[in-house]
Motif scaffolding. Structure first.
Motif, PDB file in Angstrom:
ATOM      1  N   PRO A 111      27.880  16.677  -0.255  1.00 20.02           N
ATOM      2  CA  PRO A 111      26.636  16.667  -1.025  1.00 20.02           C
ATOM      3  C   PRO A 111      25.622  17.705  -0.527  1.00 20.02           C
ATOM      4  O   PRO A 111      24.498  17.740  -1.020  1.00 20.02           O
ATOM      5  N   VAL A 112      26.006  18.498   0.445  1.00 17.03           N
ATOM      6  CA  VAL A 112      25.150  19.556   0.982  1.00 17.03           C
ATOM      7  C   VAL A 112      25.935  20.867   0.949  1.00 17.03           C
ATOM      8  O   VAL A 112      27.167  20.859   0.848  1.00 17.03           O
ATOM      9  N   PRO A 113      25.270  22.025   1.035  1.00 14.24           N
ATOM     10  CA  PRO A 113      25.996  23.301   1.023  1.00 14.24           C
ATOM     11  C   PRO A 113      26.945  23.433   2.220  1.00 14.24           C
ATOM     12  O   PRO A 113      26.644  22.976   3.323  1.00 14.24           O
ATOM     13  N   ARG A 139      18.816  21.978   8.656  1.00  9.08           N
ATOM     14  CA  ARG A 139      19.371  21.149   9.733  1.00  9.08           C
ATOM     15  C   ARG A 139      20.893  21.319   9.716  1.00  9.08           C
ATOM     16  O   ARG A 139      21.630  20.487   9.169  1.00  9.08           O
ATOM     17  N   PRO A 140      21.382  22.403  10.320  1.00  5.58           N
ATOM     18  CA  PRO A 140      22.819  22.703  10.239  1.00  5.58           C
ATOM     19  C   PRO A 140      23.658  21.840  11.168  1.00  5.58           C
ATOM     20  O   PRO A 140      23.194  21.380  12.217  1.00  5.58           O
ATOM     21  N   GLY A 141      24.894  21.648  10.776  1.00 10.90           N
ATOM     22  CA  GLY A 141      25.908  21.049  11.628  1.00 10.90           C
ATOM     23  C   GLY A 141      27.162  21.895  11.556  1.00 10.90           C
ATOM     24  O   GLY A 141      27.386  22.600  10.558  1.00 10.90           O
ATOM     25  N   ILE A 142      27.970  21.856  12.602  1.00 12.74           N
ATOM     26  CA  ILE A 142      29.162  22.700  12.678  1.00 12.74           C
ATOM     27  C   ILE A 142      30.417  21.837  12.666  1.00 12.74           C
ATOM     28  O   ILE A 142      30.551  20.904  13.459  1.00 12.74           O
ATOM     29  N   ASP A 160      40.921  16.454  10.369  1.00  8.00           N
ATOM     30  CA  ASP A 160      40.514  16.146   9.001  1.00  8.00           C
ATOM     31  C   ASP A 160      39.083  16.650   8.828  1.00  8.00           C
ATOM     32  O   ASP A 160      38.114  15.945   9.134  1.00  8.00           O
ATOM     33  N   ARG A 161      38.929  17.869   8.351  1.00  7.31           N
ATOM     34  CA  ARG A 161      37.586  18.466   8.268  1.00  7.31           C
ATOM     35  C   ARG A 161      36.635  17.714   7.333  1.00  7.31           C
ATOM     36  O   ARG A 161      35.451  17.602   7.644  1.00  7.31           O
ATOM     37  N   PRO A 162      37.082  17.189   6.197  1.00  6.48           N
ATOM     38  CA  PRO A 162      36.156  16.393   5.387  1.00  6.48           C
ATOM     39  C   PRO A 162      35.588  15.199   6.146  1.00  6.48           C
ATOM     40  O   PRO A 162      34.410  14.857   5.986  1.00  6.48           O
ATOM     41  N   ARG A 163      36.392  14.573   6.984  1.00  9.55           N
ATOM     42  CA  ARG A 163      35.904  13.436   7.770  1.00  9.55           C
ATOM     43  C   ARG A 163      34.825  13.887   8.757  1.00  9.55           C
ATOM     44  O   ARG A 163      33.811  13.210   8.947  1.00  9.55           O
ATOM     45  N   ALA A 164      35.031  15.039   9.387  1.00 12.42           N
ATOM     46  CA  ALA A 164      34.014  15.592  10.285  1.00 12.42           C
ATOM     47  C   ALA A 164      32.739  15.927   9.508  1.00 12.42           C
ATOM     48  O   ALA A 164      31.628  15.676   9.978  1.00 12.42           O
ATOM     49  N   ALA A 165      32.913  16.481   8.319  1.00 12.31           N
ATOM     50  CA  ALA A 165      31.758  16.837   7.499  1.00 12.31           C
ATOM     51  C   ALA A 165      30.952  15.601   7.105  1.00 12.31           C
ATOM     52  O   ALA A 165      29.717  15.608   7.124  1.00 12.31           O
ATOM     53  N   ALA A 210      26.092  12.239   7.444  1.00 13.13           N
ATOM     54  CA  ALA A 210      25.509  10.938   7.766  1.00 13.13           C
ATOM     55  C   ALA A 210      24.499  11.044   8.895  1.00 13.13           C
ATOM     56  O   ALA A 210      23.558  10.243   8.974  1.00 13.13           O
ATOM     57  N   ALA A 211      24.664  12.039   9.764  1.00 16.45           N
ATOM     58  CA  ALA A 211      23.737  12.232  10.885  1.00 16.45           C
ATOM     59  C   ALA A 211      22.486  13.002  10.480  1.00 16.45           C
ATOM     60  O   ALA A 211      21.599  13.203  11.314  1.00 16.45           O
ATOM     61  N   GLY A 212      22.411  13.432   9.209  1.00 22.75           N
ATOM     62  CA  GLY A 212      21.200  14.086   8.730  1.00 22.75           C
ATOM     63  C   GLY A 212      21.293  15.586   8.538  1.00 22.75           C
ATOM     64  O   GLY A 212      20.282  16.234   8.216  1.00 22.75           O
ATOM     65  N   CYS A 213      22.463  16.165   8.709  1.00 22.25           N
ATOM     66  CA  CYS A 213      22.607  17.612   8.493  1.00 22.25           C
ATOM     67  C   CYS A 213      22.516  17.912   6.997  1.00 22.25           C
ATOM     68  O   CYS A 213      23.121  17.208   6.177  1.00 22.25           O
TER      69      CYS A 213
END
Length: 327
Positions: free
Chosen positions: A47-49, A80-83, A128-133, A138-141
């Protein structure tokens, strides 16, 4: 493996003997991608870029420094990026696995720990990259960077960036194992931007940009203290260790800095031990930032790393700004 890699980037003809294996590899690559394109395998869209940074060749091109730069650049602009990372070489006790600068490289892999150290951003590894995403969202990224994620089609993406080693280019232009390509060169026509790290060996076009990777600081492994690149904290000859995809790039950087060094090239993602740092002399030991996160637990006072930063050309920065505004 090193002999084969050298052959890819020379005029050697013997890798052509592996052409039947190349045909099988290309068929497998096409079949896998077609499975996602035709919905036989599921693609999860966040749901985010999502910005994917990857390459189409085996070995280092400078994509991780670009991911680190992107993370810092986005943070400065209020995102608020996440990797997201695969965590190559790591085997975590559970997934998704949250990574920080103190994480065990044996669990997380070397590049995710390095990125956490350099950016102070949330980093999650998972095959499983979708699971990491999903964990990062959920953490706010509110924007995700997928490191080395070009061929991981299960995670949908809004922007695809391909980083190319400007000096080495695409070698003989053939796919594995005849050449260094993970995907055929035709894949470049589908991505959003091709970014050459160093002098490009490709024709310029509207989607081609340039960046450089430059030395940023000397970091002492024992205490993490950084010194200006202009104030080298050691003198004389050093042992230079590089367990990365293209060790020559690291050695060339040391040469440009005027550092006299004895070269110790090692395989990419090499698993260091304390024994590797035991030289019979007392010379300083200098290594890449990716190697440093693996050596930090047993490093001695003679160990240093050279931190590298990506510097994209202004045209790339302007293009990214416009693309993000349009998302």
């Amino acid at each position: 493996m090193r002999r084969l890699q050298n052959a890819w980037y020379s005029d050697a003809r013997w890798p052509r003997l592996l052409t039947p294996l190349e045909l099988l590899y290309k068929r497998a690559v096409h079949s896998r991608r077609d499975a996602f394109a035709t919905s036989r395998r599921q693609v999860w869209h966040a749901p985010v870029p999502v910005i994917v940074v990857g390459n189409i060749t085996v070995g280092g091109t400078g994509k991780s420094p670009l991911v680190a730069w992107l993370g810092r650049w986005l943070s400065e602009r209020g995102w608020r990026p996440g990797i997201v990372a695969r965590g190559y070489g790591g085997h975590a006790p559970r997934y998704p696995f949250y990574v920080d600068e103190h994480s065990d490289v044996g669990y997380a892999g070397d590049e995710p720990v390095m990125l956490a150290q350099q950016t102070r951003l949330p980093v999650v590894v998972d095959p499983d990259r979708p699971r990491a995403a999903r964990k990062l969202v959920a953490a706010g990224c509110d924007i995700l960077l997928s490191d080395d994620g070009l061929q991981h089609f299960a995670l949908g993406r809004d922007i695809e960036l391909v980083v190319v080693d400007g000096a080495r280019g695409f070698g003989n232009g053939r796919c594995l194992p005849v050449g260094p390509l993970r995907e055929p060169l035709s894949r470049l026509a589908e991505v959003d931007a091709v970014i050459s790290n160093g002098d490009p060996q490709m024709p310029a076009s509207a989607s081609h940009y340039a960046m450089t990777t430059v030395p940023a600081a000397w970091r002492h492994l024992n205490d993490g203290v950084c010194y200006s690149i202009d104030q080298c904290p050691f003198s004389g000859r050093v042992h230079a260790m590089a367990g990365i995809g293209n060790p020559q790039r690291f050695f060339d950087t040391l040469t440009a800095l005027g550092v006299d060094h004895q070269r110790h090239p090692l395989p990419d993602h090499y698993r260091f031990s304390a024994y590797d740092l035991r030289f019979t002399d007392n010379l300083p030991v200098v290594m890449t930032a990716k190697d440093a996160v693996k050596c930090r637990p047993f490093a001695n006072e003679r160990c240093w790393s050279l931190d590298i930063e990506a510097r994209p050309e202004q045209a790339l920065v302007d293009w990214l700004s416009k693309r993000l505004q349009a998302l």
